[in-house]
Design a protein around this motif. Structure first.
Motif: not given
Length: 440
Positions: A121-136
Motif C-alpha cells: 500500500v502507499s505510504a500515505e495510506t499507512l500514515e493516515n491510519q490512526t494509532d489505534s488501528v495500527l496497534a490492532q
C-alpha cells in the motif's frame, strides 16, 4: 439469559479449534508476489448490516470505475460463517484480498493467511491510519503491519439523561470523572430503588460471537493487569486484582436486565446500557437529546475500553499483491471511509476522516469514543494514562477469548471467580506451550 451465554461458548470454542489447527509450522515471513499491478482480483468480505453492504459494494464499484488497471470482484459471506470459512480454507483457495476480524490478525498471519502490507500500500495510506488501528494490525513478533482498517470500535455506557435526572443520579462528563467501581454500584442502587423490577442496566446478554471478550476484557485492564505477559497468563489473568474486579461485576447481576428482546434501553426499561459505538444510530433515534455517552467504570487503574474491528488484508498466496494493495488504498480513501462510517457510526480508522466526522470530531456526540482511541495503550502495558486496549495481539487469541469468556460468565452465573480464572490461565498457558510459544 442462559441460552445466549451457552451460545457464546460454542461459537468461541469452534473458532479457536480451527484457528489454531490451521497454524501448521507457523511463521509470519510470507510476503505476497507483487505481480504487475494490473488485472482481476477477488475479494471476500463479511455480510454485515445492510447499510454496510450497500456502501461496500458501491465502494468496490467506484474503485473499479476510477481506473482501468485493476478490477475487483466482491464475494459476501454471512457474518456468522465468515471467520470460520477463512480459518478453514487453505491459503491457495483464499481470495487476493480478504476482510478479517481484527483480533484474529495474529492467528491468520501465523497461519500464513495474511501478508505484510507495508510494501503493497502507499505510504500515505499507512500514515493516515490512526494509532489505534495500527496497534490492532501490527504483529508484535515482527513489527509488520498486516492490514488496513476503514473503522475502529469503542465501548462505553449509554445513559438516558431523563431517567438519570429523575432518580437524582449524577453521571460522568468525561474520562476525568469516570465512575469508580464503587460509584457505579452506588448509582445502580439508587436507580434500582426507583425502578419497579430493579433492573436498571443492560450489558447485552442477548449478544453472541465476540461480545463477551470485547465487552468485558477492559475490566481486566482497568484492574491494572494484563491477560498474558510474555506468553504467560498465570499470575496475570488470575491475579488478585482481576479476581476482585470480576467478583465485583458479578455482584451487579441483580441490577441487570436480561434484554432478551434487545429493547431494554430503547424502550426505557433501563437507564444505562454497557455497549459499543454500533448502537449509536438506533439509540440516538430513540432518545434524541436525552442520550448521553459515558466511559466504562474505573476498577482501580483508570477507565478502559476495547478497540479493534474488521480490517482488510492480502493473501500471501496471491500472485498480484500490488493490485491487491491498490484496492486497499482505495478502500482507505476519505470517500470510502466516510461512506462506511456514516453507515455504521463507527470511529473512522483514518486521521483525516476522524477530524471531519460530525460524530467524532471535537464537540461531536461521540467525541468520548474518539478520545479513548487517541489514548490507545498500543502494544504496551496498559497504564492509568491510556484507555483503549487492543485485544491480545497473539496467535493464541482464539483460546484466550474462549477461556476468558467462559471464566467471566461462569463467575457472573455464581461460580468461584478464582477457580474459574485459575483454570482459564492454565489452559491458555498450555496452548502457548503446545505451540512452542508461537515462535516468540
Amino acid at each position: 439469559m442462559h441460552v445466549a451465554r451457552a451460545r457464546w461458548g460454542v461459537v468461541l470454542a469452534a473458532t479457536s479449534v480451527v484457528a489454531v489447527s490451521g497454524c501448521s509450522g507457523g511463521g509470519t515471513d510470507s510476503g505476497a508476489e507483487p505481480g504487475n499491478g494490473t488485472g482481476e482480483i477477488t475479494v471476500w468480505a463479511h455480510q454485515g448490516q445492510p447499510a454496510e453492504v450497500d456502501v461496500l459494494q458501491q465502494t468496490i464499484d467506484d474503485c473499479n470505475a476510477s481506473q482501468e488497471d485493476v478490477q475487483a470482484t466482491l464475494q459476501l459471506i454471512p457474518e456468522a460463517d465468515y471467520m470460520r470459512t477463512v480459518t478453514t480454507t487453505d491459503p491457495d483457495e483464499l481470495p487476493d484480498v480478504l476482510e478479517y476480524d481484527g483480533p484474529m490478525m495474529a492467528s491468520l498471519a501465523y497461519a500464513q493467511k495474511l501478508a505484510p502490507v507495508g510494501d503493497l500500500v502507499s505510504a500515505e495510506t499507512l500514515e493516515n491510519q490512526t494509532d489505534s488501528v495500527l496497534a490492532q494490525n501490527t504483529y508484535p513478533a515482527d513489527g509488520e503491519v498486516y492490514g488496513i482498517s476503514q473503522y475502529d470500535s469503542s465501548l462505553g455506557i449509554y445513559g438516558n439523561k431523563a431517567l438519570l435526572d429523575a432518580a437524582g443520579v449524577s453521571y460522568p462528563q468525561g474520562l476525568e470523572d469516570a465512575w469508580t467501581a464503587e460509584e457505579f454500584e452506588a448509582a445502580l442502587q439508587t436507580l434500582a430503588a426507583a425502578d419497579p423490577d430493579q433492573k436498571v442496566l443492560d450489558i447485552k446478554e442477548n449478544y453472541g460471537a465476540e461480545w463477551p471478550t470485547f465487552g468485558f476484557l477492559p475490566i481486566v485492564y482497568s484492574a491494572g493487569e494484563q491477560v498474558v505477559e510474555d506468553g504467560v497468563a498465570q499470575g496475570n489473568l488470575n491475579s488478585a486484582p482481576v479476581v476482585e474486579a470480576v467478583e465485583r461485576f458479578a455482584g451487579l447481576r441483580q441490577y441487570i436486565d436480561p434484554n432478551t428482546d434487545d429493547k431494554a434501553f430503547v424502550d426505557g426499561r433501563v437507564p444505562l446500557s454497557w455497549v459499543g459505538h454500533w448502537v449509536y444510530n438506533t439509540y440516538d433515534e430513540a432518545l434524541g437529546e436525552d442520550l448521553v455517552v459515558l466511559p466504562l467504570p474505573d476498577f482501580g487503574a483508570g477507565p478502559k475500553s476495547g478497540q479493534g474491528s474488521w480490517a482488510w488484508g492480502v493473501n500471501p498466496a496471491t500472485e498480484n499483491g500490488a493490485a491487491a494493495g491498490a484496492l486497499l488504498d482505495c478502500l482507505a480513501s476519505d470517500e470510502a471511509v466516510s461512506g462506511m462510517t456514516d453507515a455504521n457510526a463507527a470511529p473512522p480508522g483514518t486521521t483525516s476522516v476522524t477530524a471531519e466526522s460530525e460524530l467524532y470530531q471535537e464537540g461531536g456526540p461521540l467525541e468520548l469514543f474518539a478520545r479513548q482511541l487517541e489514548l490507545t495503550c498500543g502494544d504496551g502495558e496498559p497504564t492509568p494514562d491510556c484507555v483503549a486496549v487492543p485485544r491480545p495481539v497473539t496467535p493464541a487469541y482464539p483460546v484466550i477469548s474462549q477461556q476468558f469468556s467462559e471464566a467471566f460468565f461462569g463467575a457472573y452465573d455464581g461460580g468461584d471467580a478464582q477457580e474459574l480464572l485459575d483454570s482459564a490461565a492454565e489452559l491458555i498457558d498450555l496452548d502457548y506451550q503446545d505451540n512452542d510459544n508461537y515462535g516468540s
